[in-house]
Scaffold this motif. Structure first.
Motif, short mmCIF file in Angstrom:
data_model
loop_
_atom_site.label_atom_id
_atom_site.label_comp_id
_atom_site.label_asym_id
_atom_site.label_seq_id
_atom_site.Cartn_x
_atom_site.Cartn_y
_atom_site.Cartn_z
N ILE A 13 0.74 -1.15 -0.04
CA ILE A 13 0.18 -0.01 0.02
C ILE A 13 0.95 1.27 -0.05
N LYS A 14 0.50 2.05 -0.82
CA LYS A 14 1.48 3.36 -0.86
C LYS A 14 1.34 4.16 0.37
N GLY A 15 2.26 4.62 0.94
CA GLY A 15 2.16 5.34 2.15
C GLY A 15 2.74 4.34 3.31
N ILE A 16 2.70 3.05 3.18
CA ILE A 16 3.39 2.29 4.11
C ILE A 16 4.44 1.77 3.88
N GLY A 17 5.49 1.65 4.93
CA GLY A 17 6.59 1.29 4.65
C GLY A 17 6.97 0.35 5.78
N THR A 18 8.05 -0.04 6.00
CA THR A 18 8.32 -1.26 6.76
C THR A 18 8.15 -0.82 8.36
N VAL A 19 8.68 0.50 8.52
CA VAL A 19 8.33 1.30 9.85
C VAL A 19 6.64 1.33 10.30
N ILE A 20 6.14 1.92 9.14
CA ILE A 20 4.69 1.98 9.61
C ILE A 20 4.01 0.57 9.60
N GLU A 21 4.42 -0.26 8.74
CA GLU A 21 3.97 -1.70 9.05
C GLU A 21 4.24 -2.33 10.20
N LYS A 22 5.11 -2.29 10.81
CA LYS A 22 5.57 -2.79 12.18
C LYS A 22 4.65 -2.01 13.12
N LYS A 23 4.41 -0.79 13.17
CA LYS A 23 3.55 -0.06 13.96
C LYS A 23 2.09 -0.53 13.88
N LEU A 24 1.69 -0.69 12.40
CA LEU A 24 0.30 -1.18 12.65
C LEU A 24 0.00 -2.60 13.18
#
Length: 159
Positions: free
Chosen positions: A97-108
């Motif tokens: 998903i555009k706007g989600i990187g590895t850091v944001i994915e871990k937070k999610l």
């Protein structure tokens, strides 16, 4: 000859004073940073949070009102009844998903969002709660249309 001996002894004395000052500063800095870095936060997984302490999913922001000193506490909870519950076993690659990187994915993942279905089922209120919980830029999730992208990826996954 006399002038050179005095200059040499003064230079040596100055060198040792500077060396002593450096060593004292160095050791105090080591102690300071060791104390500062020892106050680390215990990292837990979402399963620990859901089973043991559901209050860990709550962000408490304390804000003072003007200069009056009145505290305003605001809590944010994510409504898993509407978006659904998933585990690491059901995990989708949210980085597509555009706007989600590895850091944001871990937070999610840390707050319990693992699948496209959860993002596509989220309401505007849920997206606002997700923004607060992962400490993301306000309005960015809506502008990147995570919900629509997740819906498309979910449909592609089913096909």
């Amino acid at each position: 000859m006399f002038f050179n001996d005095i200059t040499l002894s003064f230079s040596i004395e100055l060198f040792f004073w500077m060396l002593g000052s450096f060593l004292i500063g160095y050791f105090f800095a080591i102690q300071f940073y060791d104390k500062k870095n020892s106050n680390t936060v215990k990292k837990t997984t979402i399963e620990d949070n859901i089973l043991d302490e559901p209050e860990e999913l709550v962000i408490r922001a304390i804000k003072t009102f003007e200069r009056g000193g009145i505290e305003i506490k605001r809590t944010t909870k994510l409504n898993f009844d509407s978006i659904g519950i998933a585990s690491k076993n059901d995990k989708d690659d949210l980085c597509k998903i555009k706007g989600i990187g590895t850091v944001i994915e871990k937070k999610l993942n840390r707050i319990g969002i693992f699948t496209y279905k959860q993002l596509s089922n989220s309401s505007d209120i849920d997206l606002e709660a997700i923004t607060r919980l992962i400490q993301f830029f306000p309005g960015r999730i809506e502008s990147d249309d995570w919900r629509g992208q997740a819906n498309k990826l979910l449909n592609n996954k089913k096909s």
